[in-house]
Scaffold this active site. Structure first.
Site, short mmCIF file in Angstrom:
data_model
loop_
_atom_site.label_atom_id
_atom_site.label_comp_id
_atom_site.label_asym_id
_atom_site.label_seq_id
_atom_site.Cartn_x
_atom_site.Cartn_y
_atom_site.Cartn_z
N TYR A 48 -4.48 2.83 1.63
CA TYR A 48 -4.77 2.32 2.97
C TYR A 48 -4.85 3.44 4.01
O TYR A 48 -5.30 3.20 5.13
CB TYR A 48 -3.69 1.33 3.42
CG TYR A 48 -3.52 0.12 2.55
CD1 TYR A 48 -4.45 -0.22 1.55
CD2 TYR A 48 -2.42 -0.71 2.70
CE1 TYR A 48 -4.27 -1.33 0.75
CE2 TYR A 48 -2.23 -1.83 1.91
CZ TYR A 48 -3.16 -2.13 0.93
OH TYR A 48 -2.97 -3.24 0.14
N HIS A 106 -0.60 0.06 -7.95
CA HIS A 106 -1.52 -0.76 -7.16
C HIS A 106 -2.51 -1.52 -8.05
O HIS A 106 -2.77 -2.71 -7.83
CB HIS A 106 -2.29 0.13 -6.17
CG HIS A 106 -2.84 -0.59 -4.99
ND1 HIS A 106 -3.08 0.03 -3.79
CD2 HIS A 106 -3.20 -1.88 -4.81
CE1 HIS A 106 -3.55 -0.85 -2.93
NE2 HIS A 106 -3.64 -2.02 -3.53
#
Length: 276
Positions: A48, A106
């Protein structure tokens, strides 16, 4: 704030704030605002590019750090042991934490291209044992991968994070999580507005005098062992999501939502595993 307690001792607030696409000072201000409203669960990731902004919010808030749960994640191209360690160290530095609350893989890697699930899980466990992450988990794993990690390798995972909302069935993963004492964290819990746009959800919202988004979120949050991390920048929407925790759906509502299509997957990159 309601919370989930896992077999590993994790206490995870039911409602968190997702931070995907939040950047820089805007991210920091949004998180400080959320913390002031009562959020105590923040979700970020190296992918991110906002861990430093999250860390700044943690440093500037008056809320004691031990009262805030922070999750971060390592990207799928950094799953070799040394790369995972470097990623975690970079996350710790950016977030200003010696020991992270929750560290997730992730996305699983591509085993046909040489990724070893066993090697990555062993590294994840070692990082926990070394005190660099209090709790560990995975995101976007299917049941077969979870079985290998939890059952065959005995990894003390606390959380599995997957897309979950009123338009997507995740029962196989949810059943596994409950059977093995993991929390399930639902990302994209509002299906980027698609859940609230259905006539069914809008009718239920009118019946209760609430927003359709609150109905869609309440359906996720009321489930045993399930947390949710909707993204919201505005204080109005952040508060509306908090208020969804108070909404009580009835059996008629649940039957109506159960009848909705359950095959809408919002996040499905070309490196995703074979979904259940």
């Amino acid at each position: 704030m309601q919370s989930i307690t896992t077999r590993t001792g994790l206490h995870l607030p039911k409602l968190g704030l997702g931070t995907w696409r939040m950047l820089g000072e805007d991210c920091t201000r949004t998180l400080e605002q959320a913390l002031d409203l009562g959020y105590r669960h923040l979700d970020t990731a190296t992918a991110y590019d906002n861990e430093a902004a999250v860390g700044k919010a943690l440093a500037q808030t008056s809320i004691p750090r031990e009262q805030i749960h922070v999750t971060t994640k390592v990207w799928w191209d950094k799953l070799e042991p040394q790369a995972m360690r470097q990623s975690l160290d970079a996350s710790r530095k950016a977030l200003g934490d010696d020991c992270l609350d929750l560290f997730l893989i992730h996305w699983p890697g591509n085993e046909s291209a040489g990724w070893s699930l066993e090697r990555s899980i062993d590294t994840l466990v070692a990082l926990r044992e070394e005190g660099k992450a209090r709790q560990i988990g995975v995101a976007n794993f299917n049941v077969a991968q979870l079985t290998r990690a939890v059952v065959e390798l005995g990894a003390p995972l606390s959380v599995v994070q997957v897309e979950y909302h009123v338009l997507l069935n995740q029962q196989p993963v949810l059943d596994f999580a409950r059977q093995h004492g993991l929390a399930l964290t639902a990302y994209t819990p509002l299906a980027r507005g698609q859940g609230a746009d259905t006539e069914t959800v809008q009718r239920i919202a009118e019946k209760h005098g609430v927003l359709p988004s609150q109905v869609a979120l309440a359906w996720v949050l009321e489930q045993e062992g399930v947390a949710a991390i909707p993204k919201s920048n505005s204080a109005v929407n952040q508060q509306a999501n908090l208020d969804a925790l108070k909404l009580k759906l009835d059996d008629e509502d649940r039957r109506a939502i159960a009848a909705l299509p359950k095959d809408v997957r919002i996040v499905n990159p070309n490196f995703a595993p074979k979904w259940d």
